[in-house]
Design a protein around this motif. Structure first.
Motif, short mmCIF file in Angstrom:
data_model
loop_
_atom_site.label_atom_id
_atom_site.label_comp_id
_atom_site.label_asym_id
_atom_site.label_seq_id
_atom_site.Cartn_x
_atom_site.Cartn_y
_atom_site.Cartn_z
N LYS A 36 0.70 -1.16 0.22
CA LYS A 36 0.06 0.14 -0.05
C LYS A 36 0.98 1.25 -0.11
O LYS A 36 0.48 1.99 -0.75
CB LYS A 36 -0.93 -0.06 1.30
CG LYS A 36 -1.88 1.25 1.25
CD LYS A 36 -2.75 1.13 0.38
CE LYS A 36 -4.01 2.09 0.71
NZ LYS A 36 -4.96 2.21 -0.58
N SER A 56 2.62 1.90 -3.42
CA SER A 56 1.49 2.10 -4.57
C SER A 56 0.85 3.55 -4.16
O SER A 56 0.90 4.63 -5.04
CB SER A 56 0.74 1.24 -4.88
OG SER A 56 -0.13 1.05 -3.48
N THR A 57 0.36 3.59 -3.19
CA THR A 57 -0.36 4.77 -2.94
C THR A 57 0.46 6.03 -2.27
O THR A 57 0.33 7.22 -2.80
CB THR A 57 -1.79 4.40 -1.98
OG1 THR A 57 -2.53 3.54 -2.54
CG2 THR A 57 -2.58 5.79 -1.72
N PHE A 58 1.06 5.73 -1.05
CA PHE A 58 1.49 6.91 -0.45
C PHE A 58 2.96 7.22 -1.27
O PHE A 58 2.89 8.73 -1.09
CB PHE A 58 2.15 6.28 0.78
CG PHE A 58 1.06 5.75 1.79
CD1 PHE A 58 -0.01 6.46 1.72
CD2 PHE A 58 1.20 4.71 2.61
CE1 PHE A 58 -1.19 5.95 2.59
CE2 PHE A 58 0.30 4.18 3.39
CZ PHE A 58 -1.02 4.83 3.44
N ARG A 76 2.89 7.93 -4.54
CA ARG A 76 2.35 8.88 -5.52
C ARG A 76 1.91 10.11 -4.94
O ARG A 76 1.84 11.08 -5.29
CB ARG A 76 1.12 8.15 -6.19
CG ARG A 76 1.56 7.43 -7.33
CD ARG A 76 0.43 6.93 -8.31
NE ARG A 76 -0.23 5.60 -7.42
CZ ARG A 76 -1.36 5.43 -7.21
NH1 ARG A 76 -2.38 6.29 -7.34
NH2 ARG A 76 -1.79 4.25 -6.57
N LEU A 77 0.97 9.93 -3.80
CA LEU A 77 0.69 11.25 -2.74
C LEU A 77 1.86 12.16 -2.69
O LEU A 77 1.69 13.09 -2.58
CB LEU A 77 -0.04 10.44 -1.83
CG LEU A 77 -1.50 10.00 -1.91
CD1 LEU A 77 -2.18 9.48 -0.67
CD2 LEU A 77 -2.31 10.93 -2.60
#
Length: 76
Positions: A58, A61-63, A65-66
């Motif tokens: 997680k 992938s997500t953090f 990009r953020l």
């Protein structure tokens, strides 16, 4: 967050089981099986590895990009 607290309670349940009721942790289901305490300890270790793997996936992938998006906005 509530689900995370529920998972961490399992570790404390194992510690309390061994501290206050060591006979329960030492019981075996069959004559040649592992004690219940050993099975619970291994299950907690496996659960820790699985939760770490989920978090790393997680975060990758997500953090990431953020974070990149936030740094772009701050740089402007």
């Amino acid at each position: 967050m509530v689900a995370d607290a529920d998972r961490s309670d399992r570790v404390f349940i194992l510690i309390a089981l061994v501290a206050f009721w060591p006979g329960v942790a030492a019981t075996r289901r069959t004559r040649h099986s592992q004690p219940v305490g050993v099975v619970l300890a291994v299950a907690i270790l496996v659960l820790g590895w699985i939760l770490t793997w989920i978090y790393v996936r997680k975060a990758s992938s997500t953090f990431d990009r953020l974070s990149a998006h936030l740094l772009d906005e701050v740089a402007r």
